[in-house]
Design a protein around this motif. Sequence first.
Motif, mmCIF file in Angstrom:
data_model
loop_
_atom_site.group_PDB
_atom_site.id
_atom_site.type_symbol
_atom_site.label_atom_id
_atom_site.label_comp_id
_atom_site.label_asym_id
_atom_site.label_seq_id
_atom_site.Cartn_x
_atom_site.Cartn_y
_atom_site.Cartn_z
ATOM 1 N N MET A 54 0.927 -1.202 -0.058
ATOM 2 C CA MET A 54 -0.054 0.058 0.087
ATOM 3 C C MET A 54 0.854 1.320 0.069
ATOM 4 S SD MET A 54 -2.820 0.959 2.697
ATOM 5 C CE MET A 54 -4.009 1.962 2.020
ATOM 6 N N GLU A 55 0.672 2.165 -0.802
ATOM 7 C CA GLU A 55 1.455 3.474 -0.969
ATOM 8 C C GLU A 55 1.138 4.257 0.321
ATOM 9 O OE1 GLU A 55 2.558 5.999 -4.785
ATOM 10 O OE2 GLU A 55 0.564 5.895 -4.248
ATOM 11 N N SER A 56 2.114 4.861 0.847
ATOM 12 C CA SER A 56 1.852 6.005 1.791
ATOM 13 C C SER A 56 1.394 7.369 1.296
ATOM 14 C CB SER A 56 3.446 5.916 2.663
ATOM 15 O OG SER A 56 4.131 6.749 1.878
ATOM 16 N N PHE A 57 0.931 8.060 2.442
ATOM 17 C CA PHE A 57 0.452 9.354 1.694
ATOM 18 C C PHE A 57 1.781 10.055 1.378
ATOM 19 C CE2 PHE A 57 -0.451 13.647 3.056
ATOM 20 C CZ PHE A 57 -1.636 13.928 2.353
ATOM 21 N N TYR A 58 2.847 10.054 1.956
ATOM 22 C CA TYR A 58 3.855 10.911 1.533
ATOM 23 C C TYR A 58 4.207 10.374 -0.099
ATOM 24 C CZ TYR A 58 8.722 11.959 0.613
ATOM 25 O OH TYR A 58 9.907 12.563 0.123
ATOM 26 N N ASP A 59 4.575 9.019 -0.191
ATOM 27 C CA ASP A 59 4.755 8.616 -1.510
ATOM 28 C C ASP A 59 3.516 9.058 -2.579
ATOM 29 O OD1 ASP A 59 6.950 7.156 -0.646
ATOM 30 O OD2 ASP A 59 5.847 5.276 -0.259
ATOM 31 N N ALA A 60 2.351 8.958 -2.267
ATOM 32 C CA ALA A 60 1.215 9.564 -3.198
ATOM 33 C C ALA A 60 1.678 10.996 -3.440
ATOM 34 C CB ALA A 60 0.002 9.575 -2.466
ATOM 35 N N LEU A 61 1.873 11.733 -2.588
ATOM 36 C CA LEU A 61 2.140 13.182 -2.705
ATOM 37 C C LEU A 61 3.458 13.463 -3.422
ATOM 38 C CD1 LEU A 61 1.691 14.962 0.729
ATOM 39 C CD2 LEU A 61 0.436 14.999 -1.538
ATOM 40 N N ALA A 62 4.467 12.418 -3.280
ATOM 41 C CA ALA A 62 5.887 12.649 -4.042
ATOM 42 C C ALA A 62 5.587 12.141 -5.593
ATOM 43 C CB ALA A 62 6.700 12.059 -3.217
ATOM 44 N N HIS A 63 4.953 11.231 -5.798
ATOM 45 C CA HIS A 63 4.928 10.520 -6.991
ATOM 46 C C HIS A 63 3.470 10.615 -7.821
ATOM 47 C CE1 HIS A 63 7.929 8.115 -4.581
ATOM 48 N NE2 HIS A 63 8.657 8.571 -5.460
ATOM 49 N N SER A 64 2.510 11.037 -7.178
ATOM 50 C CA SER A 64 1.465 11.107 -8.013
ATOM 51 C C SER A 64 0.701 12.606 -8.188
ATOM 52 C CB SER A 64 0.225 10.243 -7.530
ATOM 53 O OG SER A 64 0.678 8.947 -7.279
ATOM 54 N N ALA A 65 0.970 13.404 -7.221
ATOM 55 C CA ALA A 65 0.426 14.818 -7.128
ATOM 56 C C ALA A 65 0.859 15.510 -8.543
ATOM 57 C CB ALA A 65 0.642 15.584 -6.085
ATOM 58 N N ALA A 66 -0.339 15.936 -9.084
ATOM 59 C CA ALA A 66 0.116 16.811 -10.408
ATOM 60 C C ALA A 66 0.745 18.425 -9.861
ATOM 61 C CB ALA A 66 -0.864 17.183 -11.130
ATOM 62 N N ARG A 67 1.378 18.929 -10.803
ATOM 63 C CA ARG A 67 2.021 20.210 -10.538
ATOM 64 C C ARG A 67 0.883 21.124 -10.189
ATOM 65 N NH1 ARG A 67 6.584 23.216 -11.513
ATOM 66 N NH2 ARG A 67 6.251 25.098 -12.151
ATOM 67 N N ASP A 68 1.232 22.055 -9.345
ATOM 68 C CA ASP A 68 0.181 23.182 -8.918
ATOM 69 C C ASP A 68 -0.942 22.610 -7.929
ATOM 70 O OD1 ASP A 68 1.504 25.069 -10.498
ATOM 71 O OD2 ASP A 68 0.212 24.789 -12.049
ATOM 72 N N VAL A 69 -0.619 21.290 -7.528
ATOM 73 C CA VAL A 69 -1.573 20.805 -6.553
ATOM 74 C C VAL A 69 -1.040 21.524 -5.318
ATOM 75 C CG1 VAL A 69 -2.016 18.879 -4.936
ATOM 76 C CG2 VAL A 69 -1.823 18.452 -7.290
ATOM 77 N N VAL A 70 -2.448 21.807 -4.545
ATOM 78 C CA VAL A 70 -2.169 22.663 -3.010
ATOM 79 C C VAL A 70 -2.564 21.588 -2.039
ATOM 80 C CG1 VAL A 70 -3.495 24.523 -1.794
ATOM 81 C CG2 VAL A 70 -2.907 24.979 -4.269
ATOM 82 N N CYS B 171 9.882 19.604 10.579
ATOM 83 C CA CYS B 171 9.997 18.266 9.847
ATOM 84 C C CYS B 171 8.912 18.003 9.005
ATOM 85 C CB CYS B 171 9.699 17.194 11.209
ATOM 86 S SG CYS B 171 9.548 15.582 10.715
ATOM 87 N N VAL B 172 7.653 18.596 9.433
ATOM 88 C CA VAL B 172 6.439 18.519 8.412
ATOM 89 C C VAL B 172 6.918 19.234 7.108
ATOM 90 C CG1 VAL B 172 4.124 19.030 7.982
ATOM 91 C CG2 VAL B 172 4.833 18.237 10.008
ATOM 92 N N ASN B 173 7.503 20.379 7.226
ATOM 93 C CA ASN B 173 7.560 21.189 6.232
ATOM 94 C C ASN B 173 8.803 20.619 5.247
ATOM 95 O OD1 ASN B 173 7.577 23.846 4.582
ATOM 96 N ND2 ASN B 173 9.369 24.409 5.200
ATOM 97 N N GLY B 174 9.802 19.908 5.927
ATOM 98 C CA GLY B 174 11.009 19.200 5.137
ATOM 99 C C GLY B 174 10.335 18.105 4.546
ATOM 100 N N LEU B 175 9.279 17.403 4.900
ATOM 101 C CA LEU B 175 8.717 16.068 4.322
ATOM 102 C C LEU B 175 7.975 16.650 3.179
ATOM 103 C CD1 LEU B 175 7.241 13.975 7.073
ATOM 104 C CD2 LEU B 175 9.094 13.555 5.457
ATOM 105 N N ALA B 176 7.231 17.826 3.319
ATOM 106 C CA ALA B 176 6.703 18.400 2.147
ATOM 107 C C ALA B 176 7.480 18.840 1.070
ATOM 108 C CB ALA B 176 5.687 19.679 2.535
ATOM 109 N N GLY B 177 8.565 19.465 1.356
ATOM 110 C CA GLY B 177 9.559 19.889 0.357
ATOM 111 C C GLY B 177 10.292 18.823 -0.377
ATOM 112 N N ALA B 178 10.593 17.624 0.399
ATOM 113 C CA ALA B 178 11.119 16.373 -0.388
ATOM 114 C C ALA B 178 10.162 16.019 -1.268
ATOM 115 C CB ALA B 178 11.487 15.480 0.721
#
Length: 87
Positions: free
Chosen positions: A1-17, A56-63
Amino acid sequence: MESFYDALAHSAARDVVLAVYGPFNYNGSYTSASNAQFDQWLKQRDPHSGIRDFECVNGLAGAAGFSLQGDHSMPANNRLLVWQRTT
């Protein structure tokens, strides 16, 4: 199962808020006595929960390719953090 972080990093389109609401610690410190009490209560219920550190949260979002767009003060010592996907 894909984690929330992985979904954001690999699936979210450009300009997603991404917006997250809740209490955060800054520079390892609580922003209020009530947040310290709330954090203790959360950790008593589940040791894996609790108030997170903004840095920490900001670092994860940035990554995951997100750039912080806003950090807004909200009622009851909460924050509204807003990021936008930039890559």
